[in-house]
Design an enzyme around this catalytic site. Structure first.
Site, PDB file in Angstrom:
ATOM      1  N   HIS A  43       0.899  -1.364  -0.096  1.00 44.24           N
ATOM      2  CA  HIS A  43       0.006  -0.028   0.169  1.00 44.24           C
ATOM      3  C   HIS A  43       0.780   1.519  -0.004  1.00 44.24           C
ATOM      4  CE1 HIS A  43       0.400  -0.336   4.600  1.00 44.24           C
ATOM      5  NE2 HIS A  43       0.576   0.926   4.304  1.00 44.24           N
TER       6      HIS A  43
ATOM      7  N   ASP B  37      -0.075  -7.237   1.027  1.00 45.65           N
ATOM      8  CA  ASP B  37       0.533  -6.114   1.358  1.00 45.65           C
ATOM      9  C   ASP B  37       2.052  -6.013   1.482  1.00 45.65           C
ATOM     10  OD1 ASP B  37       0.314  -3.543   1.537  1.00 45.65           O
ATOM     11  OD2 ASP B  37      -0.641  -3.528   3.787  1.00 45.65           O
TER      12      ASP B  37
ATOM     13  N   SER C 134       4.997   1.976   8.775  1.00 48.08           N
ATOM     14  CA  SER C 134       4.311   0.805   7.982  1.00 48.08           C
ATOM     15  C   SER C 134       5.211   0.346   7.143  1.00 48.08           C
ATOM     16  CB  SER C 134       3.192   1.214   7.761  1.00 48.08           C
ATOM     17  OG  SER C 134       2.430   0.266   6.921  1.00 48.08           O
TER      18      SER C 134
END
Length: 209
Positions: free
Chosen positions: A47, A78, A156
């Protein structure tokens, strides 16, 4: 800790007006180099680089940014793999080994560059759950590890460490809960890496059965 700060310029398609694109946006994330160093592979979240126009990476303690190239993207899990073509980047880089699954109540370290920060941050968390969970980016249900550590868009994609090896990749948080984060565990990471190896660097996905 082998973490890298990512700066991503992206431009998403406009599905209501397919003849034009949305305005370009910038975001930050974290990535890390995986062993062996000679393979020149960087992992981060899918992402973070979705619809990317340009990706720059920066090593901890350095102001220099290098242009990264996306090699493969697994939206359902992901995970994305990047590389840097500049030989200078790979000097003095510490690759990380991927191995193991943490036990319940075991302490792990989430390493990354939180949003708005230029320095690496290490957050300790305790494993509270290991179960199949919803991956919001890929809209899939895969194995995930829940930890009581804050994960935001900046860190992230960063490595989650147990000792000196990677046991997961930070990828999302529970918006309705405070300091509840989720990490992609080693079995999911290994499936991504093995799929690339079997298919000449292309990610073919997972079976729906």
């Amino acid at each position: 800790f082998g973490s890298l700060a990512l700066s991503v310029l992206s431009c998403s398609p406009n599905f209501s007006q397919p003849w034009q694109m949305h305005q370009q946006t910038k975001c930050t994330a974290t990535g890390f180099v995986i062993a062996p160093l000679g393979s020149r592979r960087i992992l981060t979240n899918a992402h973070a680089v979705a619809n990317q126009v340009a990706v720059k990476v920066r090593k901890h303690g350095s102001a220099q940014r290098y242009t990264a190239r996306v090699l493969a993207v697994g939206h359902e899990c992901d995970i994305a793999m990047l590389t840097v073509d500049d030989d200078e980047f790979w000097e003095d880089v510490q690759p990380l080994e991927i191995n193991g699954l943490p036990a319940m109540q075991e302490s792990v370290m989430v390493v990354g560059f939180p949003t708005g920060g230029d320095n690496v941050c290490v957050t300790k968390g305790v494993v509270s759950r290991i179960d199949r969970s919803n991956y919001s980016h890929g809209r899939t249900t895969l194995l995930a590890i829940q930890v009581d550590a804050a994960i935001n868009s900046g860190n992230s994609g960063g490595p989650v460490l147990l000792g000196d090896h990677v046991v997961g990749i930070a990828f999302q948080c529970l918006t309705s809960g405070e300091n509840i984060g989720y990490i992609i565990p080693v079995p999911v990471i290994n499936h991504f890496l093995e799929d690339l190896e079997r298919n000449s660097g292309k990610y073919t996905g997972r079976s729906s059965f």
